[in-house]
Every structure is written in structure tokens, then in C-alpha cells.
Design an enzyme around this catalytic site. Structure first.
Site, mmCIF file in Angstrom:
data_model
loop_
_atom_site.group_PDB
_atom_site.id
_atom_site.type_symbol
_atom_site.label_atom_id
_atom_site.label_comp_id
_atom_site.label_asym_id
_atom_site.label_seq_id
_atom_site.Cartn_x
_atom_site.Cartn_y
_atom_site.Cartn_z
ATOM 1 N N SER A 104 0.840 -1.204 0.000
ATOM 2 C CA SER A 104 0.000 0.000 0.000
ATOM 3 C C SER A 104 0.874 1.253 0.000
ATOM 4 O O SER A 104 2.043 1.220 0.390
ATOM 5 C CB SER A 104 -0.920 0.016 1.227
ATOM 6 O OG SER A 104 -0.173 0.330 2.387
ATOM 7 N N ASP B 171 -0.097 -0.738 -4.627
ATOM 8 C CA ASP B 171 -1.557 -0.723 -4.574
ATOM 9 C C ASP B 171 -2.046 0.738 -4.497
ATOM 10 O O ASP B 171 -1.234 1.656 -4.322
ATOM 11 C CB ASP B 171 -2.000 -1.552 -3.348
ATOM 12 C CG ASP B 171 -3.425 -2.060 -3.471
ATOM 13 O OD1 ASP B 171 -3.989 -1.985 -4.572
ATOM 14 O OD2 ASP B 171 -3.963 -2.560 -2.457
ATOM 15 N N HIS B 172 -3.364 0.913 -4.636
ATOM 16 C CA HIS B 172 -4.024 2.230 -4.627
ATOM 17 C C HIS B 172 -3.134 3.431 -4.322
ATOM 18 O O HIS B 172 -2.838 3.716 -3.159
ATOM 19 C CB HIS B 172 -5.140 2.244 -3.574
ATOM 20 C CG HIS B 172 -6.247 1.323 -3.896
ATOM 21 N ND1 HIS B 172 -7.260 1.653 -4.748
ATOM 22 C CD2 HIS B 172 -6.473 0.050 -3.498
ATOM 23 C CE1 HIS B 172 -8.083 0.625 -4.852
ATOM 24 N NE2 HIS B 172 -7.631 -0.366 -4.112
ATOM 25 N N ASP C 96 -4.658 5.377 -8.699
ATOM 26 C CA ASP C 96 -6.039 5.506 -8.236
ATOM 27 C C ASP C 96 -6.499 6.944 -8.457
ATOM 28 O O ASP C 96 -6.207 7.827 -7.655
ATOM 29 C CB ASP C 96 -6.123 5.115 -6.753
ATOM 30 C CG ASP C 96 -7.559 5.057 -6.256
ATOM 31 O OD1 ASP C 96 -8.425 5.683 -6.900
ATOM 32 O OD2 ASP C 96 -7.803 4.395 -5.229
ATOM 33 N N GLU D 239 -7.626 2.884 -12.072
ATOM 34 C CA GLU D 239 -8.916 2.907 -11.369
ATOM 35 C C GLU D 239 -9.489 4.301 -11.477
ATOM 36 O O GLU D 239 -8.890 5.271 -11.002
ATOM 37 C CB GLU D 239 -8.733 2.518 -9.895
ATOM 38 C CG GLU D 239 -10.048 2.567 -9.128
ATOM 39 C CD GLU D 239 -9.920 2.120 -7.669
ATOM 40 O OE1 GLU D 239 -8.993 1.347 -7.350
ATOM 41 O OE2 GLU D 239 -10.746 2.565 -6.856
ATOM 42 N N HIS E 115 -13.769 -2.938 0.045
ATOM 43 C CA HIS E 115 -12.559 -3.175 0.834
ATOM 44 C C HIS E 115 -12.914 -3.474 2.287
ATOM 45 O O HIS E 115 -13.928 -3.002 2.778
ATOM 46 C CB HIS E 115 -11.637 -1.951 0.787
ATOM 47 C CG HIS E 115 -10.989 -1.762 -0.551
ATOM 48 N ND1 HIS E 115 -11.060 -0.585 -1.244
ATOM 49 C CD2 HIS E 115 -10.254 -2.607 -1.313
ATOM 50 C CE1 HIS E 115 -10.388 -0.704 -2.377
ATOM 51 N NE2 HIS E 115 -9.891 -1.917 -2.455
ATOM 52 N N GLY E 116 -12.070 -4.249 2.956
ATOM 53 C CA GLY E 116 -12.308 -4.578 4.357
ATOM 54 C C GLY E 116 -13.255 -5.772 4.473
ATOM 55 O O GLY E 116 -13.603 -6.405 3.478
ATOM 56 N N HIS F 99 -10.990 -6.216 -6.643
ATOM 57 C CA HIS F 99 -10.549 -5.696 -5.341
ATOM 58 C C HIS F 99 -11.509 -6.151 -4.258
ATOM 59 O O HIS F 99 -12.648 -6.498 -4.536
ATOM 60 C CB HIS F 99 -10.517 -4.160 -5.371
ATOM 61 C CG HIS F 99 -9.358 -3.611 -6.130
ATOM 62 N ND1 HIS F 99 -8.329 -2.941 -5.516
ATOM 63 C CD2 HIS F 99 -9.040 -3.669 -7.449
ATOM 64 C CE1 HIS F 99 -7.442 -2.586 -6.428
ATOM 65 N NE2 HIS F 99 -7.837 -3.007 -7.608
ATOM 66 N N GLY F 100 -11.070 -6.094 -3.016
ATOM 67 C CA GLY F 100 -11.964 -6.349 -1.894
ATOM 68 C C GLY F 100 -12.506 -7.772 -1.873
ATOM 69 O O GLY F 100 -13.684 -8.001 -1.614
HETATM 70 ZN ZN LIG Z 1 -8.171 -2.287 -3.638
#
Ligand SMILES: [Zn+2]
Length: 292
Positions: free
Chosen positions: A49, A81-82, A103, A133, A178-179, A206-207
Site C-alpha cells: 500500500s 496498490d491504490h 487511483d 482505477e 474493501h475490508g 478488489h476487496g
Molecule cells: Zn483495492
């Protein structure tokens, strides 16, 4: 150095599996996910990240990745990532990582397209692939993201914009967040299929934490070739830590290497399961055989 993310996802789409893209945040987690890929003979994307890059530094993560993959038998890519921050993107591109996720989902469409085109130009000049994205995926992860859908476009728009920007992989909204899910999400594998009909570019889910193996298979059958896993790693890491510390307290035995082994084994095990669900086990040779 790291292999191309685009080549890994191209091979995955051709052979009907998805490459696991696993978020790591330290040596223990990076070592553990690479061990899972080697055990299962699977290609792998190691993801970091933007927050972790800011904390640990690009140079440290790059060196750690090089040290841990120097003798691996399976192809491993290194991915950012993002990242909405152009200066972090430039830093990582200069360090020669495999790919970056720009992103731009917080930008309006015109700015998102213009800036993505700029990032792709900069990245491709350095041999780095770009995941794009422009729609926001729901949920907040490591301080990036939102729980509201601000930007949503048609699949025709997504395909046309990707063609113009030159991005290599696309991260569309596919119904996940996400999460950990608070309620069962409405998954959109048919949206992946519609997009896959319009473009050969890699489609990224994703997610994914919390989905059933059959859900992953439905996405893969409809064209998804990279699946991101982050929450499952964090969960395994923290649960194994808590269990080991309970044991250490009960036995008055305080040995950090034992704690590190317990965490690493738990992460390797959970990623091994995902590799089997994604069908990437035994695919290392096929992944290596994809032409540049
Ligand atoms: Zn993601």
C-alpha cells in the site's frame, strides 16, 4: 528483478485462473506469501500500500523484495496498490517495480483520463505496467477510499478510456468492497464479462476477502485475472499473534522468533488456500512461458 504484472495476468486469462495479488507490510508477511506461492507452484503479485511505502520507504521495500525473490522458483511481481499521489508513483516507477495502481477515482472524469495518460507514459518509459482505477471501489483501506460511490461509468466508457490512456489493467467496480463485509455484497461477475468482451486488458477484483470459492470462480470464468487479497492477510497475521502471545503469557516463554514463525505459518496457510481457489496452483511454468 520483478517480472511483468501484465504478462502474469495475460497468462492467467489465457489459462483460466487468477493471479493472487497479496498485500504485505513487513518482512514476515512478504516472506510468508512468497513461501505460499513456492509451496503451491503459483505465480504471485506482491502488493504494497501507499501507506506502507511512506512508512518503510521505497528503497527498503525494493531491496527486501529483491532479497526474498532472488532464488524463487516461481515468477513474482512487485506492485504498488491504490496510489492517488503522483510523487509516490514517480518514486516507485523510478525504482523499477513491476506495476503501479494509479487511483484516480477521487478525480472527475476529464482529470482522471488526462492524469492516467501521463502516468502511463511515465511508467511505460521505465518498463512499468499500470493498473487504472477511475471508478471508486467502496470501502476504506489504509486511509485510501470512500464508502460512497462518487464516480461510476458504463463498461463502454471504461473500455474506451482505457484504450485512450494505454493502461494495462483495469480496476472496475464489481460489487465488492474493501475490508470485511458487514452484509453479503451484490456481486457483479457479469459486469466483468461485459468488460472482457470489450478489452483484452487485465481485469482486477478488489476487496475479495470474505467471498466464497464459488464467487471467485465466477469472477475468473468471466474474465478476472488478478484478485487482490489484503484483509485476509491482516486477519491471519493478528490472530496468530494474539494466539501466540496468549500461549507465551501462559507458559512464561518469550521468544520473538517463535512469534514470527507462528505469524508466517498462518499467513502462508491462508494464502495457500486462496491460491487453490484462484486455480493458480501448478501454473508457474505456464506463467513463465507467456511471451513479453
Ligand atoms: Zn483495492
Amino acid at each position: 528483478m520483478a517480472v511483468s504484472t501484465r504478462r502474469l495476468t495475460t497468462g492467467a486469462r489465457k489459462h483460466g485462473y487468477a493471479v493472487p495479488a497479496v498485500n504485505v507490510f513487513d518482512e514476515i508477511s512478504m516472506r510468508a506469501v512468497i513461501a505460499a506461492a513456492e509451496e503451491k507452484d503459483s505465480p504471485l503479485i506482491v502488493q504494497v500500500s501507499t501507506k506502507t511505502v511512506r512508512t518503510s520507504g521505497t528503497a527498503f521495500i525494493t531491496s527486501l523484495f529483491q532479497a526474498l525473490t532472488r532464488h524463487t522458483s516461481v515468477p513474482v511481481a512487485l506492485h504498488l496498490d491504490h496510489c492517488p499521489d503522483r510523487s509516490v508513483l514517480s518514486d516507485v516507477i523510478a525504482a523499477g517495480w513491476s506495476s503501479v495502481l494509479f487511483d484516480a477515482s477521487d478525480r472527475d472524469l476529464a482529470d482522471a483520463e488526462r492524469e492516467t495518460t501521463e502516468v502511463v507514459k511515465e511508467a511505460h518509459a521505465a518498463g512499468v505496467d499500470v493498473e487504472s482505477e477511475i471508478e471508486n471501489i467502496l470501502g476504506v483501506e489504509d486511509g485510501v477510499g470512500s464508502d460512497e460511490a462518487h464516480h461510476a461509468y458504463s463498461v463502454d466508457q471504461l473500455a474506451a478510456i482505457a484504450e485512450r490512456t494505454g493502461a494495462d489493467l483495469l480496476a472496475p467496480q464489481l460489487g465488492t468492497s474493501h475490508g470485511l463485509f458487514t452484509s453479503k455484497p451484490t456481486l457483479l461477475p457479469e459486469r466483468a464479462r461485459e468488460l472482457a468482451h470489450l478489452t483484452d486488458k487485465g481485469i482486477v477484483l478488489h476487496g475479495g476477502t470474505g467471498l466464497e470459492p464459488a464467487d471467485f470462480r465466477a469472477f475468473i470464468n468471466n474474465g478476472v485475472s488478478k484478485i487482490n487479497i489484503s484483509t485476509a492477510v491482516k486477519h491471519a497475521y493478528m490472530q496468530a499473534s494474539a494466539e501466540h502471545l496468549d500461549w507465551a503469557r501462559a507458559n512464561n516463554h518469550w521468544d520473538p522468533p517463535k512469534l514470527m514463525t507462528a505469524i508466517g505459518d498462518a499467513v502462508t496457510s491462508v494464502i495457500g488456500d486462496h491460491i487453490e481457489w484462484f486455480g493458480s496452483d501448478g501454473m508457474a511454468a505456464k506463467a513463465k512461458a507467456v511471451k513479453p
